[in-house]
Design a protein around this motif. Structure first.
Motif, PDB file in Angstrom:
ATOM      1  N   LEU A  62     -35.132  25.970  63.077  1.00 44.19           N
ATOM      2  CA  LEU A  62     -35.708  27.310  62.919  1.00 44.19           C
ATOM      3  C   LEU A  62     -34.619  28.361  62.772  1.00 44.19           C
ATOM      4  CD1 LEU A  62     -38.655  27.330  65.475  1.00 44.19           C
ATOM      5  CD2 LEU A  62     -38.819  27.537  62.990  1.00 44.19           C
ATOM      6  N   LEU A  63     -33.552  28.208  63.515  1.00 47.46           N
ATOM      7  CA  LEU A  63     -32.440  29.150  63.416  1.00 47.46           C
ATOM      8  C   LEU A  63     -31.795  29.062  62.033  1.00 47.46           C
ATOM      9  CD1 LEU A  63     -30.746  31.290  64.813  1.00 47.46           C
ATOM     10  CD2 LEU A  63     -29.308  29.449  65.731  1.00 47.46           C
ATOM     11  N   ALA A  64     -31.594  27.844  61.549  1.00 45.25           N
ATOM     12  CA  ALA A  64     -31.026  27.660  60.211  1.00 45.25           C
ATOM     13  C   ALA A  64     -31.951  28.235  59.144  1.00 45.25           C
ATOM     14  CB  ALA A  64     -30.752  26.180  59.950  1.00 45.25           C
ATOM     15  N   ALA A  65     -33.242  28.001  59.289  1.00 45.21           N
ATOM     16  CA  ALA A  65     -34.213  28.544  58.327  1.00 45.21           C
ATOM     17  C   ALA A  65     -34.228  30.065  58.401  1.00 45.21           C
ATOM     18  CB  ALA A  65     -35.599  27.975  58.611  1.00 45.21           C
ATOM     19  N   GLY A  66     -34.085  30.623  59.597  1.00 44.30           N
ATOM     20  CA  GLY A  66     -34.005  32.074  59.746  1.00 44.30           C
ATOM     21  C   GLY A  66     -32.797  32.640  59.044  1.00 44.30           C
ATOM     22  N   LYS A  67     -31.666  31.944  59.127  1.00 35.55           N
ATOM     23  CA  LYS A  67     -30.438  32.385  58.443  1.00 35.55           C
ATOM     24  C   LYS A  67     -30.644  32.377  56.940  1.00 35.55           C
ATOM     25  CE  LYS A  67     -25.949  33.204  58.003  1.00 35.55           C
ATOM     26  NZ  LYS A  67     -25.701  34.553  57.529  1.00 35.55           N
ATOM     27  N   VAL A  68     -31.277  31.329  56.428  1.00 36.66           N
ATOM     28  CA  VAL A  68     -31.570  31.263  54.990  1.00 36.66           C
ATOM     29  C   VAL A  68     -32.467  32.435  54.593  1.00 36.66           C
ATOM     30  CG1 VAL A  68     -32.828  29.940  53.236  1.00 36.66           C
ATOM     31  CG2 VAL A  68     -31.251  28.781  54.781  1.00 36.66           C
ATOM     32  N   LEU A  69     -33.489  32.687  55.394  1.00 39.97           N
ATOM     33  CA  LEU A  69     -34.413  33.786  55.109  1.00 39.97           C
ATOM     34  C   LEU A  69     -33.684  35.132  55.140  1.00 39.97           C
ATOM     35  CD1 LEU A  69     -37.370  34.651  54.629  1.00 39.97           C
ATOM     36  CD2 LEU A  69     -37.605  34.765  57.124  1.00 39.97           C
ATOM     37  N   LYS A  72     -31.483  35.487  52.113  1.00 39.04           N
ATOM     38  CA  LYS A  72     -32.264  35.665  50.881  1.00 39.04           C
ATOM     39  C   LYS A  72     -32.837  37.070  50.800  1.00 39.04           C
ATOM     40  CE  LYS A  72     -33.668  34.316  46.993  1.00 39.04           C
ATOM     41  NZ  LYS A  72     -32.691  34.073  45.932  1.00 39.04           N
ATOM     42  N   ILE A  73     -33.368  37.583  51.904  1.00 37.48           N
ATOM     43  CA  ILE A  73     -33.898  38.951  51.893  1.00 37.48           C
ATOM     44  C   ILE A  73     -32.765  39.936  51.603  1.00 37.48           C
ATOM     45  CG2 ILE A  73     -34.964  40.778  53.269  1.00 37.48           C
ATOM     46  CD1 ILE A  73     -36.521  38.570  54.755  1.00 37.48           C
ATOM     47  N   GLU A  74     -31.613  39.728  52.214  1.00 35.49           N
ATOM     48  CA  GLU A  74     -30.457  40.603  51.980  1.00 35.49           C
ATOM     49  C   GLU A  74     -30.061  40.591  50.504  1.00 35.49           C
ATOM     50  OE1 GLU A  74     -26.560  41.449  54.576  1.00 35.49           O
ATOM     51  OE2 GLU A  74     -26.687  39.380  53.858  1.00 35.49           O
ATOM     52  N   GLU A  75     -30.047  39.410  49.905  1.00 34.08           N
ATOM     53  CA  GLU A  75     -29.706  39.261  48.485  1.00 34.08           C
ATOM     54  C   GLU A  75     -30.723  39.974  47.589  1.00 34.08           C
ATOM     55  OE1 GLU A  75     -30.150  35.599  45.384  1.00 34.08           O
ATOM     56  OE2 GLU A  75     -29.097  35.131  47.259  1.00 34.08           O
ATOM     57  N   ILE A 124     -31.634  37.058  69.420  1.00 34.39           N
ATOM     58  CA  ILE A 124     -30.701  36.633  70.463  1.00 34.39           C
ATOM     59  C   ILE A 124     -29.601  35.740  69.889  1.00 34.39           C
ATOM     60  CG2 ILE A 124     -30.535  35.146  72.523  1.00 34.39           C
ATOM     61  CD1 ILE A 124     -33.343  36.320  73.286  1.00 34.39           C
ATOM     62  N   ASN A 125     -29.942  35.021  68.815  1.00 33.36           N
ATOM     63  CA  ASN A 125     -28.987  34.115  68.185  1.00 33.36           C
ATOM     64  C   ASN A 125     -28.278  34.735  66.977  1.00 33.36           C
ATOM     65  OD1 ASN A 125     -29.035  31.321  69.550  1.00 33.36           O
ATOM     66  ND2 ASN A 125     -31.177  31.986  69.515  1.00 33.36           N
ATOM     67  N   GLY A 126     -28.265  36.062  66.916  1.00 33.18           N
ATOM     68  CA  GLY A 126     -27.469  36.760  65.901  1.00 33.18           C
ATOM     69  C   GLY A 126     -28.164  37.089  64.604  1.00 33.18           C
ATOM     70  N   LEU A 127     -29.458  36.847  64.483  1.00 31.46           N
ATOM     71  CA  LEU A 127     -30.197  37.179  63.257  1.00 31.46           C
ATOM     72  C   LEU A 127     -31.154  38.329  63.553  1.00 31.46           C
ATOM     73  CD1 LEU A 127     -31.100  33.639  61.890  1.00 31.46           C
ATOM     74  CD2 LEU A 127     -29.360  35.207  61.039  1.00 31.46           C
ATOM     75  N   ASP A 128     -30.642  39.530  63.534  1.00 32.34           N
ATOM     76  CA  ASP A 128     -31.477  40.698  63.794  1.00 32.34           C
ATOM     77  C   ASP A 128     -31.920  41.278  62.455  1.00 32.34           C
ATOM     78  OD1 ASP A 128     -32.780  42.939  64.654  1.00 32.34           O
ATOM     79  OD2 ASP A 128     -31.227  43.494  66.110  1.00 32.34           O
ATOM     80  N   PHE A 129     -33.141  40.982  62.072  1.00 34.15           N
ATOM     81  CA  PHE A 129     -33.656  41.422  60.780  1.00 34.15           C
ATOM     82  C   PHE A 129     -33.724  42.941  60.675  1.00 34.15           C
ATOM     83  CE2 PHE A 129     -34.707  37.000  60.704  1.00 34.15           C
ATOM     84  CZ  PHE A 129     -34.689  36.648  59.355  1.00 34.15           C
TER      85      PHE A 129
END
Length: 181
Positions: A62-69, A72-75, A124-129
């Protein structure tokens, strides 16, 4: 207003980790609902929203998928500076013993808490959208026992969350009205 997405618009979301069954945390195109679907199958214990109910390996996926998401949103934001987006993290609940009839509010509350647990896990794991800025509005939602992306064949699969990204059309509609004047 429900926009229709062409194949070329859906193509914009292709990414090495989005699309392709060889990735355990991939996103697959759901042609019926015209969106990409996270392929990490996660289920909570009944009536729980504790992210620790999900096995550690799936949490990592889930964390890896969150990073991909996030990437992608940033791009997409960089490529389309005039478009704003909604990121909807939606929790869902399982129907059983007519709980959707007798206790509908508990379904909404529990499913909201599930969505919030994923948002907080990523944060908490560094992906603050929220760091994506004003072009990405985050909606934490709970659809209770009534979500659109329910698994009708196995209710246990509805102790989960869904993730959607969609463009906001308000700014685009007001821009086109101004161009008509």
């Amino acid at each position: 207003y429900e926009p229709e997405y062409s194949e070329s618009e859906l193509e914009k979301w292709k990414h090495p980790y989005i699309e392709g069954s060889h990735n355990c945390y991939s996103y697959m195109l759901d042609k019926v609902n015209k969106r990409y679907k996270l392929q990490v199958m996660t289920t909570f214990k009944p009536n729980s929203s504790d992210i620790n109910d999900i096995p550690k390996l799936k949490q990592k996926k889930l964390l890896a998928a969150g990073k991909v998401l996030y990437d992608k949103i940033e791009e997409v934001i960089k490529e389309n500076p005039s478009v704003d987006y909604l990121l909807v993290i939606e929790g869902n609940n399982q129907r059983s013993n007519k709980n959707w009839i007798y206790y509908p509010d508990s379904g909404y509350i529990g499913s909201y808490k599930r969505a919030l647990s994923l948002f907080n896990y990523w944060r908490i794991n560094g992906l603050d959208f929220r760091d994506l800025g004003s072009q990405c509005e985050i909606i934490i939602a709970g659809s209770g026992y009534f979500g659109y992306s329910r698994d009708q064949s196995n209710e246990r699969n509805n102790r989960k969350f869904s993730i959607q990204v969609t463009s906001k059309v308000g700014k685009l509609l007001s821009k086109s009205k101004n161009n008509e004047k």
